[in-house]
Scaffold this motif. Structure first.
Motif, PDB file in Angstrom:
ATOM      1  N   LYS A 250       0.834  -1.211   0.000  1.00 10.05           N
ATOM      2  CA  LYS A 250       0.000   0.000   0.000  1.00 10.05           C
ATOM      3  C   LYS A 250       0.864   1.254   0.000  1.00 10.05           C
ATOM      4  CE  LYS A 250      -4.126  -1.934   2.189  1.00 10.05           C
ATOM      5  NZ  LYS A 250      -4.949  -1.963   3.425  1.00 10.05           N
ATOM      6  N   VAL A 251       1.945   1.241   0.772  1.00  8.06           N
ATOM      7  CA  VAL A 251       2.864   2.388   0.798  1.00  8.06           C
ATOM      8  C   VAL A 251       3.537   2.534  -0.562  1.00  8.06           C
ATOM      9  CG1 VAL A 251       5.002   3.300   1.795  1.00  8.06           C
ATOM     10  CG2 VAL A 251       3.275   2.260   3.290  1.00  8.06           C
ATOM     11  N   ILE A 252       3.979   1.441  -1.125  1.00 12.00           N
ATOM     12  CA  ILE A 252       4.698   1.488  -2.404  1.00 12.00           C
ATOM     13  C   ILE A 252       3.773   1.926  -3.538  1.00 12.00           C
ATOM     14  CG2 ILE A 252       5.921   0.079  -4.115  1.00 12.00           C
ATOM     15  CD1 ILE A 252       7.063  -1.488  -1.673  1.00 12.00           C
ATOM     16  N   TRP A 253       2.530   1.470  -3.519  1.00 10.80           N
ATOM     17  CA  TRP A 253       1.584   1.876  -4.566  1.00 10.80           C
ATOM     18  C   TRP A 253       1.322   3.378  -4.548  1.00 10.80           C
ATOM     19  CZ3 TRP A 253      -1.394  -3.023  -3.070  1.00 10.80           C
ATOM     20  CH2 TRP A 253      -1.106  -4.052  -3.970  1.00 10.80           C
ATOM     21  N   ARG A 254       1.482   4.004  -3.402  1.00  9.26           N
ATOM     22  CA  ARG A 254       1.267   5.454  -3.304  1.00  9.26           C
ATOM     23  C   ARG A 254       2.506   6.245  -3.704  1.00  9.26           C
ATOM     24  NH1 ARG A 254      -0.361   5.567   2.562  1.00  9.26           N
ATOM     25  NH2 ARG A 254      -0.927   3.408   2.488  1.00  9.26           N
ATOM     26  N   SER A 255       3.570   5.559  -4.093  1.00 10.58           N
ATOM     27  CA  SER A 255       4.842   6.211  -4.401  1.00 10.58           C
ATOM     28  C   SER A 255       5.287   5.834  -5.805  1.00 10.58           C
ATOM     29  CB  SER A 255       5.911   5.746  -3.413  1.00 10.58           C
ATOM     30  OG  SER A 255       5.478   5.895  -2.090  1.00 10.58           O
ATOM     31  N   ASP A 256       6.335   6.503  -6.260  1.00  7.40           N
ATOM     32  CA  ASP A 256       6.969   6.089  -7.505  1.00  7.40           C
ATOM     33  C   ASP A 256       8.091   5.146  -7.090  1.00  7.40           C
ATOM     34  OD1 ASP A 256       7.548   5.918 -10.210  1.00  7.40           O
ATOM     35  OD2 ASP A 256       8.795   7.702 -10.213  1.00  7.40           O
ATOM     36  N   TRP A 257       9.311   5.548  -7.140  1.00  9.75           N
ATOM     37  CA  TRP A 257      10.415   4.752  -6.608  1.00  9.75           C
ATOM     38  C   TRP A 257      10.582   5.112  -5.147  1.00  9.75           C
ATOM     39  CZ3 TRP A 257      12.797   0.838  -9.065  1.00  9.75           C
ATOM     40  CH2 TRP A 257      12.605   0.745 -10.452  1.00  9.75           C
ATOM     41  N   VAL A 258      10.780   4.118  -4.308  1.00 10.10           N
ATOM     42  CA  VAL A 258      10.835   4.355  -2.867  1.00 10.10           C
ATOM     43  C   VAL A 258      11.917   3.488  -2.229  1.00 10.10           C
ATOM     44  CG1 VAL A 258       9.020   2.672  -2.355  1.00 10.10           C
ATOM     45  CG2 VAL A 258       9.387   4.559  -0.804  1.00 10.10           C
ATOM     46  N   ALA A 259      12.610   4.058  -1.247  1.00  7.67           N
ATOM     47  CA  ALA A 259      13.647   3.336  -0.513  1.00  7.67           C
ATOM     48  C   ALA A 259      13.031   2.630   0.690  1.00  7.67           C
ATOM     49  CB  ALA A 259      14.725   4.316  -0.039  1.00  7.67           C
ATOM     50  N   VAL A 260      13.731   1.629   1.186  1.00  6.78           N
ATOM     51  CA  VAL A 260      13.276   0.913   2.377  1.00  6.78           C
ATOM     52  C   VAL A 260      13.048   1.902   3.522  1.00  6.78           C
ATOM     53  CG1 VAL A 260      13.912  -0.806   4.116  1.00  6.78           C
ATOM     54  CG2 VAL A 260      14.424  -1.223   1.712  1.00  6.78           C
ATOM     55  N   ARG A 261      13.964   2.855   3.685  1.00  5.92           N
ATOM     56  CA  ARG A 261      13.859   3.841   4.766  1.00  5.92           C
ATOM     57  C   ARG A 261      12.531   4.593   4.691  1.00  5.92           C
ATOM     58  NH1 ARG A 261      15.896   4.324   9.419  1.00  5.92           N
ATOM     59  NH2 ARG A 261      17.858   3.637   8.571  1.00  5.92           N
ATOM     60  N   ASP A 262      12.093   4.966   3.499  1.00  4.30           N
ATOM     61  CA  ASP A 262      10.829   5.704   3.344  1.00  4.30           C
ATOM     62  C   ASP A 262       9.632   4.848   3.760  1.00  4.30           C
ATOM     63  OD1 ASP A 262      12.238   7.908   2.266  1.00  4.30           O
ATOM     64  OD2 ASP A 262      12.196   6.983   0.280  1.00  4.30           O
ATOM     65  N   VAL A 263       9.628   3.586   3.337  1.00  2.14           N
ATOM     66  CA  VAL A 263       8.533   2.683   3.702  1.00  2.14           C
ATOM     67  C   VAL A 263       8.538   2.468   5.214  1.00  2.14           C
ATOM     68  CG1 VAL A 263       7.567   0.364   3.409  1.00  2.14           C
ATOM     69  CG2 VAL A 263       8.551   1.573   1.438  1.00  2.14           C
TER      70      VAL A 263
ATOM     71  N   TYR B  31      12.794   0.740  -4.725  1.00  2.37           N
ATOM     72  CA  TYR B  31      11.794  -0.209  -5.221  1.00  2.37           C
ATOM     73  C   TYR B  31      10.614   0.500  -5.861  1.00  2.37           C
ATOM     74  CZ  TYR B  31      14.181  -3.639  -2.254  1.00  2.37           C
ATOM     75  OH  TYR B  31      15.106  -4.468  -1.680  1.00  2.37           O
ATOM     76  N   GLN B  32       9.960  -0.227  -6.765  1.00  3.25           N
ATOM     77  CA  GLN B  32       8.740   0.238  -7.418  1.00  3.25           C
ATOM     78  C   GLN B  32       7.857  -0.981  -7.660  1.00  3.25           C
ATOM     79  OE1 GLN B  32       9.044   1.461 -11.601  1.00  3.25           O
ATOM     80  NE2 GLN B  32       7.890   3.288 -11.036  1.00  3.25           N
ATOM     81  N   ALA B  33       6.554  -0.801  -7.541  1.00  4.74           N
ATOM     82  CA  ALA B  33       5.627  -1.903  -7.817  1.00  4.74           C
ATOM     83  C   ALA B  33       5.695  -2.260  -9.292  1.00  4.74           C
ATOM     84  CB  ALA B  33       4.206  -1.507  -7.427  1.00  4.74           C
ATOM     85  N   ARG B  34       5.643  -3.540  -9.581  1.00  5.05           N
ATOM     86  CA  ARG B  34       5.681  -3.990 -10.982  1.00  5.05           C
ATOM     87  C   ARG B  34       4.351  -3.784 -11.677  1.00  5.05           C
ATOM     88  NH1 ARG B  34       9.569  -8.801 -12.555  1.00  5.05           N
ATOM     89  NH2 ARG B  34      11.385  -7.473 -12.420  1.00  5.05           N
ATOM     90  N   GLN B  35       3.272  -3.694 -10.907  1.00  7.71           N
ATOM     91  CA  GLN B  35       1.956  -3.431 -11.504  1.00  7.71           C
ATOM     92  C   GLN B  35       1.164  -2.565 -10.551  1.00  7.71           C
ATOM     93  OE1 GLN B  35       0.320  -7.319 -12.077  1.00  7.71           O
ATOM     94  NE2 GLN B  35      -0.598  -7.388 -10.056  1.00  7.71           N
TER      95      GLN B  35
END
Length: 85
Positions: free
Chosen positions: A26-39, A78-82
């Protein structure tokens, strides 16, 4: 006495994902590319969680093919693949 696994699926979770995996996605879907620290920073506002736990979950989501990752300096982003269905 019935034991309940920590991997119990949430009622509103994504199919095949555990509760923590769903929260990470859910956090990643709200972002573009995101680091572990951000999540980690976003999740720790809602629960007690270790940075290494978030790193492990994101690594496993990558291994499952749900996340794309690229190295940036000494860490991965990281970024979601879909998109979320």
């Amino acid at each position: 006495m019935r034991l309940v696994s920590k991997k119990t699926k949430e009622a509103d979770g994504e199919p095949g994902l555990g509760a923590l995996e769903t929260d990470v996605m859910k956090v990643i879907w709200r972002s573009d590319w995101v680091a572990v620290r951000d999540v980690y920073e976003r999740l720790r506002l809602e629960r007690s969680i270790a940075y290494t736990t978030v790193m492990t979950v994101m690594g496993r989501l990558h291994e499952k093919g749900l996340l794309e990752r690229r190295q940036e300096g000494r860490s991965y982003i990281y970024q979601a693949r879909q998109t979320r269905l």
